[in-house]
Design a protein around this motif. Structure first.
Motif, PDB file in Angstrom:
ATOM      1  N   GLY A  28       0.788  -1.229   0.000  1.00 42.94           N
ATOM      2  CA  GLY A  28       0.000   0.000   0.000  1.00 42.94           C
ATOM      3  C   GLY A  28       0.818   1.276   0.000  1.00 42.94           C
ATOM      4  N   GLY A  29       2.091   1.183  -0.359  1.00 47.62           N
ATOM      5  CA  GLY A  29       2.948   2.361  -0.351  1.00 47.62           C
ATOM      6  C   GLY A  29       3.501   2.684  -1.721  1.00 47.62           C
ATOM      7  N   ASN A  30       4.421   3.632  -1.729  1.00 47.39           N
ATOM      8  CA  ASN A  30       5.120   4.024  -2.942  1.00 47.39           C
ATOM      9  C   ASN A  30       6.377   4.767  -2.523  1.00 47.39           C
ATOM     10  N   VAL A  31       7.282   4.960  -3.471  1.00 51.48           N
ATOM     11  CA  VAL A  31       8.506   5.717  -3.228  1.00 51.48           C
ATOM     12  C   VAL A  31       8.693   6.677  -4.395  1.00 51.48           C
ATOM     13  N   THR A  32       9.014   7.930  -4.070  1.00 50.97           N
ATOM     14  CA  THR A  32       9.199   8.973  -5.077  1.00 50.97           C
ATOM     15  C   THR A  32      10.586   9.574  -4.929  1.00 50.97           C
ATOM     16  N   LEU A  33      11.278   9.705  -6.049  1.00 49.72           N
ATOM     17  CA  LEU A  33      12.576  10.367  -6.056  1.00 49.72           C
ATOM     18  C   LEU A  33      12.351  11.865  -5.955  1.00 49.72           C
ATOM     19  N   ILE A  34      12.987  12.506  -4.979  1.00 46.90           N
ATOM     20  CA  ILE A  34      12.886  13.948  -4.790  1.00 46.90           C
ATOM     21  C   ILE A  34      14.049  14.648  -5.486  1.00 46.90           C
ATOM     22  N   LYS A  35      15.279  14.224  -5.170  1.00 49.34           N
ATOM     23  CA  LYS A  35      16.455  14.804  -5.813  1.00 49.34           C
ATOM     24  C   LYS A  35      17.657  13.916  -5.530  1.00 49.34           C
ATOM     25  N   ILE A  36      18.715  14.178  -6.276  1.00 51.33           N
ATOM     26  CA  ILE A  36      20.004  13.531  -6.031  1.00 51.33           C
ATOM     27  C   ILE A  36      21.015  14.652  -5.884  1.00 51.33           C
ATOM     28  N   GLU A  37      21.747  14.612  -4.781  1.00 51.83           N
ATOM     29  CA  GLU A  37      22.711  15.673  -4.496  1.00 51.83           C
ATOM     30  C   GLU A  37      23.942  15.072  -3.825  1.00 51.83           C
TER      31      GLU A  37
END
Length: 81
Positions: A28-37
């Motif tokens: 019931g979840g998900n993962v989202t890429l926000i940024k790479i730094e």
């Protein structure tokens, strides 16, 4: 130091996240890429994963482990709430 730029990491990181999403979505979840730094991959867990007691395990032993195996052993995952 990583042998590639943060911009060069975007596509391979998304490929790995796409590979992991079906398993995360089963719970019931998900993962989202926000940024790479600076070789750090900032992601947000969503849905049932947000605030789940096991979310740190999902990030470190799931997402980070797979990114290190598939891309580079020095990558680090950081959760953004």
């Amino acid at each position: 130091m990583l042998p590639f730029s943060d911009d060069e990491l975007n596509e391979p990181v998304e490929v790995v996240l796409d590979k992991l999403r079906p398993s995360i979505m089963l719970d019931g979840g998900n993962v989202t890429l926000i940024k790479i730094e600076n070789g750090k991959v900032y992601v947000r867990l969503e849905g049932a994963c947000k605030g789940c007691p096991s979310s740190n395990l999902t990030l470190k032993h799931g997402v980070e482990r797979q990114l290190r195996l598939d891309i580079h052993p020095d990558l680090e995952v950081i959760s953004i709430n």
